[in-house]
Design a protein around this motif. Structure first.
Motif, PDB file in Angstrom:
ATOM      1  N   ALA A  76      10.253  12.052  -1.943  1.00  0.00           N
ATOM      2  CA  ALA A  76       9.286  11.896  -3.149  1.00  0.00           C
ATOM      3  C   ALA A  76       8.443  12.511  -4.020  1.00  0.00           C
ATOM      4  O   ALA A  76       7.867  12.151  -4.910  1.00  0.00           O
ATOM      5  N   LYS A  77       8.181  13.615  -3.266  1.00  0.00           N
ATOM      6  CA  LYS A  77       6.980  14.788  -3.460  1.00  0.00           C
ATOM      7  C   LYS A  77       6.800  15.429  -3.944  1.00  0.00           C
ATOM      8  O   LYS A  77       6.508  16.383  -4.663  1.00  0.00           O
ATOM      9  N   VAL A  78       8.480  15.903  -3.867  1.00  0.00           N
ATOM     10  CA  VAL A  78       8.811  16.757  -4.996  1.00  0.00           C
ATOM     11  C   VAL A  78       8.952  16.355  -6.128  1.00  0.00           C
ATOM     12  O   VAL A  78       8.675  15.512  -7.143  1.00  0.00           O
ATOM     13  N   THR A  79       8.384  17.752  -6.726  1.00  0.00           N
ATOM     14  CA  THR A  79       8.199  17.445  -8.549  1.00  0.00           C
ATOM     15  C   THR A  79       9.547  17.629  -9.237  1.00  0.00           C
ATOM     16  O   THR A  79      10.294  17.672  -8.848  1.00  0.00           O
ATOM     17  N   ILE A  87       5.451   9.358 -10.475  1.00  0.00           N
ATOM     18  CA  ILE A  87       5.926   8.853 -12.074  1.00  0.00           C
ATOM     19  C   ILE A  87       6.257   7.158 -11.779  1.00  0.00           C
ATOM     20  O   ILE A  87       6.746   6.365 -11.575  1.00  0.00           O
ATOM     21  N   ILE A  88       5.300   6.436 -12.877  1.00  0.00           N
ATOM     22  CA  ILE A  88       5.413   5.191 -12.856  1.00  0.00           C
ATOM     23  C   ILE A  88       5.781   4.383 -14.649  1.00  0.00           C
ATOM     24  O   ILE A  88       5.645   4.959 -15.523  1.00  0.00           O
ATOM     25  N   SER A  89       6.551   2.898 -14.577  1.00  0.00           N
ATOM     26  CA  SER A  89       7.304   2.939 -15.927  1.00  0.00           C
ATOM     27  C   SER A  89       6.108   2.209 -17.267  1.00  0.00           C
ATOM     28  O   SER A  89       6.319   3.205 -18.212  1.00  0.00           O
ATOM     29  N   GLU A  90       5.544   2.239 -16.502  1.00  0.00           N
ATOM     30  CA  GLU A  90       3.885   1.863 -18.101  1.00  0.00           C
ATOM     31  C   GLU A  90       3.626   2.895 -18.677  1.00  0.00           C
ATOM     32  O   GLU A  90       3.243   3.781 -19.944  1.00  0.00           O
ATOM     33  N   LEU A 105      16.250  10.667 -13.157  1.00  0.00           N
ATOM     34  CA  LEU A 105      15.415  10.112 -12.157  1.00  0.00           C
ATOM     35  C   LEU A 105      16.500   9.001 -11.937  1.00  0.00           C
ATOM     36  O   LEU A 105      16.085   8.501 -10.596  1.00  0.00           O
ATOM     37  N   GLU A 106      17.883   8.308 -12.020  1.00  0.00           N
ATOM     38  CA  GLU A 106      18.604   7.844 -11.693  1.00  0.00           C
ATOM     39  C   GLU A 106      19.078   8.660 -10.247  1.00  0.00           C
ATOM     40  O   GLU A 106      19.365   7.838  -9.865  1.00  0.00           O
ATOM     41  N   TRP A 107      19.244   9.869 -11.019  1.00  0.00           N
ATOM     42  CA  TRP A 107      19.685  10.590  -9.554  1.00  0.00           C
ATOM     43  C   TRP A 107      19.508  10.349  -8.300  1.00  0.00           C
ATOM     44  O   TRP A 107      19.422  11.509  -7.604  1.00  0.00           O
ATOM     45  N   CYS A 108      17.720  10.062  -8.027  1.00  0.00           N
ATOM     46  CA  CYS A 108      17.232  10.068  -7.431  1.00  0.00           C
ATOM     47  C   CYS A 108      17.204   9.051  -6.743  1.00  0.00           C
ATOM     48  O   CYS A 108      15.997   9.294  -5.608  1.00  0.00           O
ATOM     49  N   ILE A 148      13.745   8.377  -4.624  1.00  0.00           N
ATOM     50  CA  ILE A 148      12.798   6.908  -4.991  1.00  0.00           C
ATOM     51  C   ILE A 148      13.412   5.785  -5.147  1.00  0.00           C
ATOM     52  O   ILE A 148      15.470   5.965  -4.990  1.00  0.00           O
ATOM     53  N   PRO A 149      12.759   4.661  -4.384  1.00  0.00           N
ATOM     54  CA  PRO A 149      14.068   3.404  -4.341  1.00  0.00           C
ATOM     55  C   PRO A 149      14.095   2.824  -5.173  1.00  0.00           C
ATOM     56  O   PRO A 149      15.374   2.214  -5.091  1.00  0.00           O
TER      57      PRO A 149
END
Length: 368
Positions: free
Chosen positions: A43-46, A89-92, A128-131, A136-137
């Protein structure tokens, strides 16, 4: 703290204190047991790096759509998120970003409309969905409240208005009192748009061999679209070819454009034999024709002729499946969403039929 991941590789993590270490241990044990463990290093990849990989895999997209995604990433998504790692990257923050897309540029926003803002969000969300869940969980873009897209004001011309527009377009002349570049084909082009529902690019890409005057059928197999000012030809918008019919009265209008021509030639071209270009035709032919025809119709664009075709077909008695096939919509639900209000209210008609058939049944029972 050391542990083995799902692949059996030894991993190690350092926690700032014992309490955090115990909490992390519990979290790891649960995720490993449930099969939801994600290597934190992945998850540390940009975001920008992952977005490039995602875009490279999208061979399923039409070229025009691919370039649209490319532009949204370059202009609106990557400038904000490109340098951040996925786990940062966070939802807020995403919710704030979507809101800022709508703000005026003088207020520090991007000045996008609701539709464009939704498109920018959608591209980010797809990456993000692809990841998820490989890197990412969960996808932090899920559940973000999006701007409401106002319903487009539909414009429908009458038969008389269509004919006035077509006649005015055919009579257009330049300031040197010569016919405009497309005057010779304007009438037929506008009538095809208004009575068949073809998209502008589909009509512009129509080939001679795909028009059957005897059966009054048009085979819609390709469309024109532009990327970076360069015209390309590809499959229609939904990726599916279709066949549409046209009124018999258009046969004599189309015949001069088809006779003695090769099947692969374009039906509609400029006086110099070049293909029509959307921006040029709209500004140099359509807009002057609207003015010349004295059509005081707000929001009238070439695409509104497609809406006109749907309206005229429905008023002529076409059901939703016929209109769907004519317009090339993916499904009938899309047709109803756009034109449902045009279909007549047949509740009373259905109730009257039920009444008549019930009365017949009662008479038959009484006579038995």
């Amino acid at each position: 703290m050391r542990y083995y991941d799902r692949a059996g590789k030894l991993k190690s993590e350092v926690s700032p204190n014992k309490e955090r270490a115990e909490s992390r241990r519990t979290e790891l044990e649960a995720s490993l047991s449930a099969g939801t463990y994600v290597d934190p290093g992945l998850a540390k990849v940009t975001f920008a790096e992952i977005a490039e990989k995602w875009l490279d895999t999208r061979h399923d997209l039409k070229q025009s759509t691919w370039w649209k995604y490319r532009g949204l990433l370059d202009n609106h998504v990557n400038p904000k998120w490109g340098d951040l790692s996925l786990n940062a990257i966070i939802s807020e923050d995403l919710a704030v970003w979507v809101a800022k897309l709508l703000k005026d540029k003088k207020d520090g926003g991007s000045g996008l409309g609701p539709s464009q803002a939704r498109h920018a969000y959608r591209v980010l969300a797809m990456v993000l969905e692809w990841c998820t869940p490989s890197r990412i969980p969960v996808n932090p873009a899920r559940g973000i409240k999006l701007p409401v897209q106002p319903d487009a004001e539909q414009v429908y011309l009458t038969y008389e208005q269509v004919e006035r527009l077509a006649a005015a377009a055919a009579a257009l002349r330049t300031k040197y009192d010569r016919p405009t570049a497309s005057a010779a084909i304007n009438k037929a082009f506008i009538l095809v748009l208004a009575y068949t529902g073809l998209r502008w690019g589909e009509a512009a890409a129509l080939r001679v061999g795909r028009v059957d005057l005897d059966k009054r059928r048009i085979r819609v197999a390709t469309t024109f679209y532009e990327v970076g000012g360069v015209q390309h030809e590809g499959l229609p918008k939904t990726g599916k070819r279709r066949t549409v019919s046209f009124p018999a009265s258009l046969v004599p209008v189309l015949r001069p454009l088809l006779d003695a021509r090769e099947p692969n030639e374009l039906v509609f071209t400029t006086a110099r034999g070049q293909s029509l270009r959307s921006h040029n035709w709209r500004t140099r032919e359509f807009v002057p024709a609207v003015t010349a025809a004295k059509l005081k119709v707000d929001g009238l664009t070439p695409h509104k002729l497609r809406h006109t075709a749907a309206s005229l077909a429905i008023s002529a008695g076409a059901d939703v499946k016929v209109v769907q096939q004519m317009l090339g919509h993916a499904d009938a639900a899309m047709t109803l969403n756009i034109y449902g209000h045009l279909f007549p209210d047949r509740l009373d008609e259905v109730a009257d039929v039920l009444d008549a058939r019930r009365a017949d049944a009662l008479l038959n029972l009484a006579a038995a």
